[in-house]
Design a protein around this motif. Structure first.
Motif, PDB file in Angstrom:
ATOM      1  N   SER A  26      47.240  46.436  32.589  1.00  0.00           N
ATOM      2  CA  SER A  26      46.063  46.521  33.468  1.00  0.00           C
ATOM      3  C   SER A  26      46.342  46.044  34.893  1.00  0.00           C
ATOM      4  O   SER A  26      45.524  46.262  35.780  1.00  0.00           O
ATOM      5  N   ALA A  27      47.450  45.360  35.100  1.00  0.00           N
ATOM      6  CA  ALA A  27      47.813  44.732  36.375  1.00  0.00           C
ATOM      7  C   ALA A  27      46.897  43.556  36.716  1.00  0.00           C
ATOM      8  O   ALA A  27      46.892  43.083  37.839  1.00  0.00           O
ATOM      9  N   ASP A  28      46.149  43.054  35.744  1.00  0.00           N
ATOM     10  CA  ASP A  28      45.317  41.867  35.955  1.00  0.00           C
ATOM     11  C   ASP A  28      46.205  40.630  36.067  1.00  0.00           C
ATOM     12  O   ASP A  28      47.248  40.545  35.416  1.00  0.00           O
ATOM     13  N   LEU A  29      45.774  39.684  36.898  1.00  0.00           N
ATOM     14  CA  LEU A  29      46.427  38.379  36.917  1.00  0.00           C
ATOM     15  C   LEU A  29      45.911  37.571  35.738  1.00  0.00           C
ATOM     16  O   LEU A  29      44.717  37.603  35.425  1.00  0.00           O
ATOM     17  N   VAL A  30      46.783  36.850  35.091  1.00  0.00           N
ATOM     18  CA  VAL A  30      46.405  35.944  34.006  1.00  0.00           C
ATOM     19  C   VAL A  30      46.890  34.564  34.441  1.00  0.00           C
ATOM     20  O   VAL A  30      48.071  34.370  34.712  1.00  0.00           O
ATOM     21  N   LEU A  31      45.947  33.619  34.543  1.00  0.00           N
ATOM     22  CA  LEU A  31      46.261  32.285  35.046  1.00  0.00           C
ATOM     23  C   LEU A  31      45.881  31.226  34.032  1.00  0.00           C
ATOM     24  O   LEU A  31      44.801  31.268  33.452  1.00  0.00           O
ATOM     25  N   GLN A  32      46.778  30.282  33.828  1.00  0.00           N
ATOM     26  CA  GLN A  32      46.473  29.077  33.061  1.00  0.00           C
ATOM     27  C   GLN A  32      46.403  27.957  34.069  1.00  0.00           C
ATOM     28  O   GLN A  32      47.300  27.798  34.893  1.00  0.00           O
ATOM     29  N   GLY A  33      45.326  27.194  34.039  1.00  0.00           N
ATOM     30  CA  GLY A  33      45.178  26.102  34.991  1.00  0.00           C
ATOM     31  C   GLY A  33      44.470  24.929  34.361  1.00  0.00           C
ATOM     32  O   GLY A  33      44.074  24.966  33.205  1.00  0.00           O
ATOM     33  N   ALA A  70      53.082  37.343  42.068  1.00  0.00           N
ATOM     34  CA  ALA A  70      52.348  38.008  40.998  1.00  0.00           C
ATOM     35  C   ALA A  70      51.356  39.018  41.562  1.00  0.00           C
ATOM     36  O   ALA A  70      51.203  40.114  41.021  1.00  0.00           O
ATOM     37  N   CYS A  71      50.683  38.661  42.670  1.00  0.00           N
ATOM     38  CA  CYS A  71      49.746  39.593  43.307  1.00  0.00           C
ATOM     39  C   CYS A  71      50.472  40.844  43.798  1.00  0.00           C
ATOM     40  O   CYS A  71      49.979  41.965  43.631  1.00  0.00           O
ATOM     41  N   ASP A  72      51.649  40.668  44.394  1.00  0.00           N
ATOM     42  CA  ASP A  72      52.428  41.811  44.860  1.00  0.00           C
ATOM     43  C   ASP A  72      52.804  42.723  43.694  1.00  0.00           C
ATOM     44  O   ASP A  72      52.691  43.950  43.777  1.00  0.00           O
ATOM     45  N   ARG A  77      51.788  47.646  40.348  1.00  0.00           N
ATOM     46  CA  ARG A  77      51.491  48.231  39.040  1.00  0.00           C
ATOM     47  C   ARG A  77      50.149  48.946  39.035  1.00  0.00           C
ATOM     48  O   ARG A  77      49.946  49.877  38.280  1.00  0.00           O
ATOM     49  N   GLY A  78      49.227  48.486  39.863  1.00  0.00           N
ATOM     50  CA  GLY A  78      47.888  49.064  39.892  1.00  0.00           C
ATOM     51  C   GLY A  78      47.775  50.346  40.690  1.00  0.00           C
ATOM     52  O   GLY A  78      46.780  51.049  40.603  1.00  0.00           O
ATOM     53  N   ARG A  79      48.824  50.684  41.455  1.00  0.00           N
ATOM     54  CA  ARG A  79      48.801  51.906  42.266  1.00  0.00           C
ATOM     55  C   ARG A  79      49.174  53.111  41.409  1.00  0.00           C
ATOM     56  O   ARG A  79      50.090  53.037  40.597  1.00  0.00           O
TER      57      ARG A  79
END
Length: 83
Positions: A26-33, A70-72, A77-79
């Motif tokens: 999905s190109a989603d960011l997955v963050l653990q914080g 990761a955003c880059d 991937r989302g394009r």
């Protein structure tokens, strides 16, 4: 679903620390914080409800370079493929 690992908080021992991934499908960011403290959550609630399916987390600023990478990658991937 495959998660692409980008890194963990560089100032921790590598266990139980904030982490950054990108979902390959999905190109989603997955963050653990870290869970936000009550004061931070209260301030966030000033602009709207936090559903049970969401959480307010804190990511240290020193992780910005990892998140930027990761955003880059997520953006690439989302394009749609160029023909």
């Amino acid at each position: 679903m495959a998660l692409l690992f980008f890194g963990k908080d560089p100032n921790t021992n590598g266990d139980d620390c904030p982490t950054v991934w990108v979902d390959d499908a999905s190109a989603d960011l997955v963050l653990q914080g870290w869970k936000a403290d009550a004061g931070t959550e209260t301030e966030c609630l000033a602009v709207g409800h936090i559903p049970d399916t969401e959480a307010v987390i804190r990511i240290p600023a020193r992780m910005v370079p990892l998140i930027r990478k990761a955003c880059d990658a997520a953006e690439q991937r989302g394009r749609p493929a160029v023909r």
